[in-house]
Design a protein around this motif. Structure first.
Motif, PDB file in Angstrom:
ATOM      1  N   TRP A 145       0.866  -1.176   0.000  1.00 58.60           N
ATOM      2  CA  TRP A 145       0.000   0.000   0.000  1.00 58.60           C
ATOM      3  C   TRP A 145       0.899   1.221   0.000  1.00 58.60           C
ATOM      4  CZ3 TRP A 145      -5.053  -0.538  -0.719  1.00 58.60           C
ATOM      5  CH2 TRP A 145      -5.858   0.585  -0.586  1.00 58.60           C
ATOM      6  N   ALA A 176       1.233   5.689  -0.425  1.00 56.21           N
ATOM      7  CA  ALA A 176       0.517   6.949  -0.236  1.00 56.21           C
ATOM      8  C   ALA A 176      -0.039   7.465  -1.555  1.00 56.21           C
ATOM      9  CB  ALA A 176       1.457   7.989   0.359  1.00 56.21           C
ATOM     10  N   ASP A 177      -1.263   7.990  -1.507  1.00 56.78           N
ATOM     11  CA  ASP A 177      -1.838   8.626  -2.690  1.00 56.78           C
ATOM     12  C   ASP A 177      -1.324  10.055  -2.848  1.00 56.78           C
ATOM     13  OD1 ASP A 177      -3.343   6.407  -3.371  1.00 56.78           O
ATOM     14  OD2 ASP A 177      -5.054   7.043  -2.177  1.00 56.78           O
ATOM     15  N   TRP A 178      -0.869  10.626  -1.765  1.00 58.11           N
ATOM     16  CA  TRP A 178      -0.298  11.970  -1.776  1.00 58.11           C
ATOM     17  C   TRP A 178       0.625  12.092  -0.572  1.00 58.11           C
ATOM     18  CZ3 TRP A 178      -5.522  11.133  -0.785  1.00 58.11           C
ATOM     19  CH2 TRP A 178      -5.943  11.373   0.507  1.00 58.11           C
ATOM     20  N   ASN A 219      -1.846  11.506   5.488  1.00 60.47           N
ATOM     21  CA  ASN A 219      -2.385  10.388   4.711  1.00 60.47           C
ATOM     22  C   ASN A 219      -3.331   9.501   5.498  1.00 60.47           C
ATOM     23  OD1 ASN A 219      -1.336  10.320   1.946  1.00 60.47           O
ATOM     24  ND2 ASN A 219       0.623  10.471   3.000  1.00 60.47           N
ATOM     25  N   SER A 274      -6.169   8.153   3.433  1.00 55.47           N
ATOM     26  CA  SER A 274      -5.897   7.137   2.409  1.00 55.47           C
ATOM     27  C   SER A 274      -5.218   5.889   2.961  1.00 55.47           C
ATOM     28  CB  SER A 274      -5.071   7.728   1.269  1.00 55.47           C
ATOM     29  OG  SER A 274      -3.757   7.981   1.688  1.00 55.47           O
ATOM     30  N   SER A 297       8.974   9.251  -6.496  1.00 54.63           N
ATOM     31  CA  SER A 297       7.530   9.233  -6.290  1.00 54.63           C
ATOM     32  C   SER A 297       7.142   7.859  -5.749  1.00 54.63           C
ATOM     33  CB  SER A 297       6.799   9.491  -7.611  1.00 54.63           C
ATOM     34  OG  SER A 297       5.429   9.212  -7.472  1.00 54.63           O
ATOM     35  N   PHE A 303       4.294   6.656  -5.109  1.00 53.92           N
ATOM     36  CA  PHE A 303       3.107   6.125  -5.772  1.00 53.92           C
ATOM     37  C   PHE A 303       3.490   5.330  -7.017  1.00 53.92           C
ATOM     38  CE2 PHE A 303      -0.588   6.458  -8.621  1.00 53.92           C
ATOM     39  CZ  PHE A 303      -1.531   5.861  -7.810  1.00 53.92           C
TER      40      PHE A 303
END
Length: 137
Positions: free
Chosen positions: A29, A31-33, A37, A40, A121, A123
């Motif tokens: 899993w 982080a989306d941002w 967090n 999310s 990044s 993500f």
């Protein structure tokens, strides 16, 4: 098993979980941002009121205390208040041993010294290629 069965047949299927088809797993899993967090991570993975087919609460964790902290954090009127509620929920989840972080992936990402602005990044698990540039030779 292949990825489709791993998530679709096993992890996201409560009946398969209850049947004892699997005991421990290692889903990932990210982080989306960046930054706060809790929404999310904690709300999605550990709110037991949302457990069912195709959920990502793989272990059917359901804690009234954590659910209340999730509600409190989501209703918070400022970021500091929300952060304190998410931190409390995080501590309770770890106290309950709802999951055990037994694996950490460490993947090297190399680049030339000529590559500038190489920002990782999580993500995408790579550099953000839209922001790279090369320095002169």
């Amino acid at each position: 098993v292949n990825q489709g069965d791993y998530y679709g047949k096993y992890l996201n299927n409560p009946a398969t979980s209850r049947s004892g088809s699997w005991d421990i797993s290692e889903p990932g899993w990210v982080a989306d941002w960046y930054g706060n967090n809790g929404r999310s991570f904690i709300a999605v993975l550990f709110d037991g009121r949302k457990y069912g087919p195709n959920t990502v609460n793989y272990g059917d964790y359901n804690s009234p205390a954590v659910n209340a902290l999730i509600d409190k954090a989501l209703a918070a009127t400022n970021p500091d208040e929300a952060a304190a509620d998410w931190a409390q929920a995080d501590r309770q989840i770890m106290t309950d041993a709802a999951f055990i972080p037994f694996q950490t992936q460490s993947i090297p990402h190399y680049h030339s010294s000529r590559v500038k602005n190489a920002m990782y990044s999580p993500f995408a698990d790579q550099y953000d290629f839209t922001n790279l540039w090369l320095s002169g030779g």
